[in-house]
Write a protein that holds these residues in place. Sequence first.
Motif, PDB file in Angstrom:
ATOM      1  N   ARG A 228       0.836  -1.204   0.000  1.00  0.00           N
ATOM      2  CA  ARG A 228       0.000   0.000   0.000  1.00  0.00           C
ATOM      3  C   ARG A 228       0.870   1.252   0.000  1.00  0.00           C
ATOM      4  O   ARG A 228       0.601   2.216  -0.735  1.00  0.00           O
ATOM      5  CB  ARG A 228      -0.919  -0.007   1.231  1.00  0.00           C
ATOM      6  N   ARG A 232       0.903   3.845  -3.197  1.00  0.00           N
ATOM      7  CA  ARG A 232       0.370   5.205  -3.007  1.00  0.00           C
ATOM      8  C   ARG A 232       1.451   6.262  -3.140  1.00  0.00           C
ATOM      9  O   ARG A 232       1.205   7.344  -3.675  1.00  0.00           O
ATOM     10  CB  ARG A 232      -0.283   5.307  -1.630  1.00  0.00           C
ATOM     11  N   ALA A 238      -1.557   2.168 -13.961  1.00  0.00           N
ATOM     12  CA  ALA A 238      -2.287   0.912 -13.763  1.00  0.00           C
ATOM     13  C   ALA A 238      -1.476  -0.284 -14.255  1.00  0.00           C
ATOM     14  O   ALA A 238      -1.454  -1.337 -13.616  1.00  0.00           O
ATOM     15  CB  ALA A 238      -3.632   0.978 -14.475  1.00  0.00           C
ATOM     16  N   ARG A 241       1.294  -1.030 -11.784  1.00  0.00           N
ATOM     17  CA  ARG A 241       0.704  -1.597 -10.567  1.00  0.00           C
ATOM     18  C   ARG A 241       0.336  -3.063 -10.789  1.00  0.00           C
ATOM     19  O   ARG A 241       0.572  -3.920  -9.933  1.00  0.00           O
ATOM     20  CB  ARG A 241      -0.524  -0.781 -10.172  1.00  0.00           C
ATOM     21  N   ARG A 276      -6.551  -3.140  -0.974  1.00  0.00           N
ATOM     22  CA  ARG A 276      -7.775  -2.657  -1.604  1.00  0.00           C
ATOM     23  C   ARG A 276      -7.763  -1.135  -1.686  1.00  0.00           C
ATOM     24  O   ARG A 276      -6.809  -0.481  -1.293  1.00  0.00           O
ATOM     25  CB  ARG A 276      -8.998  -3.112  -0.799  1.00  0.00           C
ATOM     26  N   GLU A 277      -8.865  -0.598  -2.167  1.00  0.00           N
ATOM     27  CA  GLU A 277      -9.049   0.845  -2.177  1.00  0.00           C
ATOM     28  C   GLU A 277      -9.218   1.345  -0.739  1.00  0.00           C
ATOM     29  O   GLU A 277      -9.502   0.565   0.176  1.00  0.00           O
ATOM     30  CB  GLU A 277     -10.285   1.212  -2.996  1.00  0.00           C
ATOM     31  N   THR A 281     -13.138  -1.253  -1.067  1.00  0.00           N
ATOM     32  CA  THR A 281     -13.633  -1.847  -2.310  1.00  0.00           C
ATOM     33  C   THR A 281     -12.463  -2.323  -3.167  1.00  0.00           C
ATOM     34  O   THR A 281     -11.300  -1.989  -2.922  1.00  0.00           O
ATOM     35  CB  THR A 281     -14.476  -0.832  -3.108  1.00  0.00           C
ATOM     36  N   ASP A 283     -10.172  -2.638  -6.574  1.00  0.00           N
ATOM     37  CA  ASP A 283      -9.687  -1.716  -7.589  1.00  0.00           C
ATOM     38  C   ASP A 283     -10.083  -2.240  -8.972  1.00  0.00           C
ATOM     39  O   ASP A 283      -9.540  -3.247  -9.429  1.00  0.00           O
ATOM     40  CB  ASP A 283      -8.172  -1.596  -7.475  1.00  0.00           C
ATOM     41  N   ASP A 285      -9.369  -1.141 -11.888  1.00  0.00           N
ATOM     42  CA  ASP A 285      -8.261  -1.091 -12.840  1.00  0.00           C
ATOM     43  C   ASP A 285      -7.313  -2.263 -12.675  1.00  0.00           C
ATOM     44  O   ASP A 285      -6.540  -2.568 -13.585  1.00  0.00           O
ATOM     45  CB  ASP A 285      -7.479   0.221 -12.663  1.00  0.00           C
ATOM     46  N   LEU A 286      -7.353  -2.913 -11.518  1.00  0.00           N
ATOM     47  CA  LEU A 286      -6.570  -4.123 -11.299  1.00  0.00           C
ATOM     48  C   LEU A 286      -7.382  -5.361 -11.626  1.00  0.00           C
ATOM     49  O   LEU A 286      -6.890  -6.292 -12.263  1.00  0.00           O
ATOM     50  CB  LEU A 286      -6.098  -4.182  -9.843  1.00  0.00           C
TER      51      LEU A 286
END
Length: 440
Positions: A228, A232, A238, A241, A276-277, A281, A283, A285-286
């Motif tokens: 994380r 960040r 994306a 990641r 996670r987000e 929730t 992601d 895009d992942l």
Amino acid sequence: MSPDALIAHFVGASALILVAAHAAGWAARKLGQPYIVGQLTAGIALGPSLLGHTAPGVYEALFPEEIGTALTGFAQFSLVVFLFAVGYELDLKLLGDRARTAVTVALASFLVPMAVGSGAALLFWDRLRALGMPRDPSVPMVVFAGIALSVTAVPVLTAIVRENGLARTVPGVVAVSAAGLLDVVCWTVLAGALMENGGDHALGWPWRAVIAAGFVAVILLAARPLLRLLLRRTHMEASLRMALLIGFALGSAWVTHSLGLHVIFGALLAGVVAPREPDGTLDPDLLRPLHDVSSLLLPFFFVISGQAVALNGMGATGWVAVLVVTALAAVTKIGSGHAAARLGGLDRHDARTVGILMSARGLTELIALNAGLQAGLLSERLYSVLVFMALATTLLTQPLLLLTRRLAERESGRPDDAAGPPAPAPGQDGTRTAPVADLG
């Protein structure tokens, strides 16, 4: 064979695998069956039992032994990506107000089939020897026989729940939640069986268990915060990641494989701890590219699985074993799930629905069987028997749901409302809608 010829063979075989598997999956879906049924059927058809038996020259030309390692590597890579996505999507918060019922269903759906499968293996071991098993059973072999009957496939169950409009109903939520818990239990017990089996590993299983426990602790405590922080702080694109997290999953899979386990455990663990987000929730895009990659490459796993199915060596004993094992698998799952759901307060119709849903196996069963075959816990003939059991129980799920719905209509004298509203449009009910949900 020259390197150029090997590459040409691999490219041609890959084209055939992808087209045949996805075409068969599409046909299966048109017939009201899960995608996996068509894909695995295509894999078996392209294997030595059918294509290799009917057209051995064509089979040798398409799948020479020299490309076997490359195909297996693609199959393992697709499994890592798929199970990373499964672990990432695993959300036990679905339990909600039905937590006690879901836990009861999960435990019953594990303990009863586990006891029946292990007991039947011990009781009928002489018959299993006719299917290529050794003279004396080992503890891991007996445990694995129970696991083979205990597995429920969360992805295919989720797809069936969504397609039948059950996502917002009590039986749908209970079944999906219980299956998620059951997955955790089954993978844990399977890891123990594989670790105790050991094979030719230099370290004994107690040392490997200690190292594995330490690795899990490090992953759970340190991996998510570090990932994380890295994601960040660097504000990665994306694609970068995605590359970082898949690399993390592959590394985790390599560690568990090195410990004598299967790559599947490292991949699942990596998915569980993936960040996670901020609101908890997933992601998108992942998740979307994960689904795309695994959906594209999983046919390689189906072909590798299908090539190990020995249709020619089944014989009368093998087909009788398929019938017996399928009956045991269906009755123990449906019966235990139904009884536990009734104890949890569900009415008769909802409890029947939960039991039927818990009997769906699909890709999760195939992954477990493949791990058992590679570890030497199964003979090729018994593996073939269990693959057909997985296919049969998956095929039976939809017809049995229709049957229980008609029974409910007959009992109430009106169309059944317990099955919930019509299936919502993709994405509206919060269930998974990506292709991977239809594969497993």
